[in-house]
Design a protein around this motif. Sequence first.
Motif, PDB file in Angstrom:
ATOM      1  N   TYR A 197       0.838  -1.199   0.000  1.00 17.17           N
ATOM      2  CA  TYR A 197       0.000   0.000   0.000  1.00 17.17           C
ATOM      3  C   TYR A 197       0.875   1.251   0.000  1.00 17.17           C
ATOM      4  N   LEU A 198       0.388   2.268  -0.688  1.00 20.54           N
ATOM      5  CA  LEU A 198       1.086   3.546  -0.784  1.00 20.54           C
ATOM      6  C   LEU A 198       0.177   4.632  -0.216  1.00 20.54           C
ATOM      7  N   TYR A 199       0.736   5.502   0.611  1.00 25.58           N
ATOM      8  CA  TYR A 199      -0.021   6.602   1.205  1.00 25.58           C
ATOM      9  C   TYR A 199       0.483   7.935   0.647  1.00 25.58           C
ATOM     10  N   GLU A 200      -0.454   8.777   0.277  1.00 26.18           N
ATOM     11  CA  GLU A 200      -0.128  10.136  -0.150  1.00 26.18           C
ATOM     12  C   GLU A 200      -0.684  11.101   0.895  1.00 26.18           C
ATOM     13  N   PRO A 201       0.155  11.696   1.738  1.00 21.86           N
ATOM     14  CA  PRO A 201      -0.338  12.585   2.794  1.00 21.86           C
ATOM     15  C   PRO A 201      -1.029  13.824   2.233  1.00 21.86           C
ATOM     16  N   LEU A 211       0.435   5.082  11.484  1.00 20.38           N
ATOM     17  CA  LEU A 211      -0.162   4.124  10.552  1.00 20.38           C
ATOM     18  C   LEU A 211       0.613   2.814  10.490  1.00 20.38           C
ATOM     19  N   GLY A 212       1.740   2.749  11.193  1.00 17.81           N
ATOM     20  CA  GLY A 212       2.602   1.584  11.062  1.00 17.81           C
ATOM     21  C   GLY A 212       3.243   1.529   9.693  1.00 17.81           C
ATOM     22  N   ALA A 213       3.486   2.697   9.103  1.00 12.42           N
ATOM     23  CA  ALA A 213       4.042   2.785   7.757  1.00 12.42           C
ATOM     24  C   ALA A 213       5.476   3.290   7.814  1.00 12.42           C
ATOM     25  N   HIS A 214       6.136   3.275   6.675  1.00 15.21           N
ATOM     26  CA  HIS A 214       7.494   3.788   6.558  1.00 15.21           C
ATOM     27  C   HIS A 214       7.567   4.742   5.375  1.00 15.21           C
ATOM     28  N   MET A 215       8.656   5.495   5.291  1.00 14.79           N
ATOM     29  CA  MET A 215       8.882   6.385   4.168  1.00 14.79           C
ATOM     30  C   MET A 215       9.713   5.663   3.106  1.00 14.79           C
ATOM     31  N   LEU A 216       9.583   6.110   1.868  1.00 20.93           N
ATOM     32  CA  LEU A 216      10.360   5.516   0.776  1.00 20.93           C
ATOM     33  C   LEU A 216      11.690   6.228   0.585  1.00 20.93           C
ATOM     34  N   ASP A 217      11.713   7.509   0.913  1.00 22.89           N
ATOM     35  CA  ASP A 217      12.904   8.331   0.726  1.00 22.89           C
ATOM     36  C   ASP A 217      12.752   9.529   1.653  1.00 22.89           C
ATOM     37  N   MET A 257       4.470   7.439   1.624  1.00 25.27           N
ATOM     38  CA  MET A 257       4.704   6.448   2.666  1.00 25.27           C
ATOM     39  C   MET A 257       4.146   5.114   2.182  1.00 25.27           C
ATOM     40  N   SER A 258       4.536   4.030   2.854  1.00 23.93           N
ATOM     41  CA  SER A 258       4.093   2.714   2.409  1.00 23.93           C
ATOM     42  C   SER A 258       4.003   1.749   3.591  1.00 23.93           C
ATOM     43  N   SER A 259       3.214   0.692   3.421  1.00 25.83           N
ATOM     44  CA  SER A 259       3.115  -0.382   4.403  1.00 25.83           C
ATOM     45  C   SER A 259       2.532  -1.599   3.707  1.00 25.83           C
ATOM     46  N   PHE A 307      -3.610   3.929  -1.399  1.00 27.29           N
ATOM     47  CA  PHE A 307      -3.636   3.269  -2.702  1.00 27.29           C
ATOM     48  C   PHE A 307      -3.074   1.852  -2.561  1.00 27.29           C
ATOM     49  N   GLN A 308      -3.701   0.921  -3.247  1.00 25.30           N
ATOM     50  CA  GLN A 308      -3.169  -0.438  -3.298  1.00 25.30           C
ATOM     51  C   GLN A 308      -2.244  -0.559  -4.501  1.00 25.30           C
ATOM     52  N   VAL A 309      -1.031  -1.018  -4.252  1.00 23.79           N
ATOM     53  CA  VAL A 309      -0.010  -1.095  -5.295  1.00 23.79           C
ATOM     54  C   VAL A 309      -0.275  -2.294  -6.196  1.00 23.79           C
TER      55      VAL A 309
END
Length: 404
Positions: A278-282, A299-305, A311-313, A325-327
């Motif tokens: 999953y990808l998050y767009e703040p 959210l229990g997510a991490h950053m990509l860069d 963000m993603s999880s 968004f679902q990848v």
Amino acid sequence: MESAELRELLTAEAIALLDSLPAYSSATDVLKIVSELRKAGHSASLVATVLTQAKLRAKATGKFGDFAQRMLFTEAGLEQATRLPVAALHAGRFVRAGLTRVADLGCGIGADALAFAGAGISVTAVEADEVTAALAAYNLSPFPEAEVHHGTAEEASLENVDAVYLDPARRTSGHSNTQRLTKSEDYSPSLDFSFGLSGKLPTGIKLGPGFDRDLIPDHCEAQWVSVNGDVVELGLWFGSLARPGITRSALLLTREGMHELAAGADAPDAEIAEIGDYLYEPDGAVIRARLIGDLARSLGAHMLDEHIAYMSSNTAVQTPFASTFQVEQVCALDVKVLAKELARRGIGTLEIKKRGVDIDPAEFRKKLSLTGKKSATLFLTRVGERRMAVLAHRHGEPSDRNSP
């Protein structure tokens, strides 16, 4: 709007004629209305003036709701005016701080002053442009708590007020076709003057959301406000108008309600890891407030860069502060590869988002030669030096994962 047009507008005949017109819309037969009004004996200039106001009232409904139908505007004044729900939040700060007499310096057409007066606050509104000041006086006329003065913020008397609100002019002067000022030193009143008042009285200052963060004073609360995904302003709050322990906040007004993320300082970055399911767009307000790290951890997510706001999880968590968004697929950012993959999936409607890459989405879309009946979202971004494309769909919408 010139002074002659203003004088014609502020007559009983003009106001009565304006109020009698049917609601304006894109389907309104303007030629028919003009013909009927001219046959009724109204001058060409009066007809043009009231039709312009009818059009502006219709446009203003998005900001002022039903209040727009009794207000008067200039094109620039409407564009720069605070949305009424946001202005009501401004007024609420003054009420909670126990402040009852406010000077609104640079009041424009009176949007914030309307909210102050509606909240029972005595407001002295000051506007440097004569035409705009006259319109503000008309818009505020139903409120005995409000008075309007034509003059500059610097010359306004503050003897009888216990707080100040400022909306410095950030565009060139005029009533239409104004240009954004790119240098903060060109604001009117100046930032030095505005910030200087904060040492004397509780002060609120409205600025553009893209205001240089390095210029934000340390001793204030900075709040970025988003309305239905559109970041509309940065509010700086000083003295008793600032909340204890908060220096950064993102306030979101959505169709579902109001949501806020707040902190005592910029949030440290979250862990960096590869993209998950999953990808998050703040929301833009979260990004501007630099609270991405706090949101990711919640959210229990991490950053990509560390330089990219995505963000993603591997688990989807619904949040008002980000779109989820679902990848579907991750690949190199190569237009030929993407065109082939999108054609294979039958995707003809594509939402393109980008961060960290110098690409014009409209031009990029043309190169993809889209056909088909399915839809998707394409993220164009980078991780470190690697440019990447992420094909996804909004969480909760049908997946294209099993396309042939």
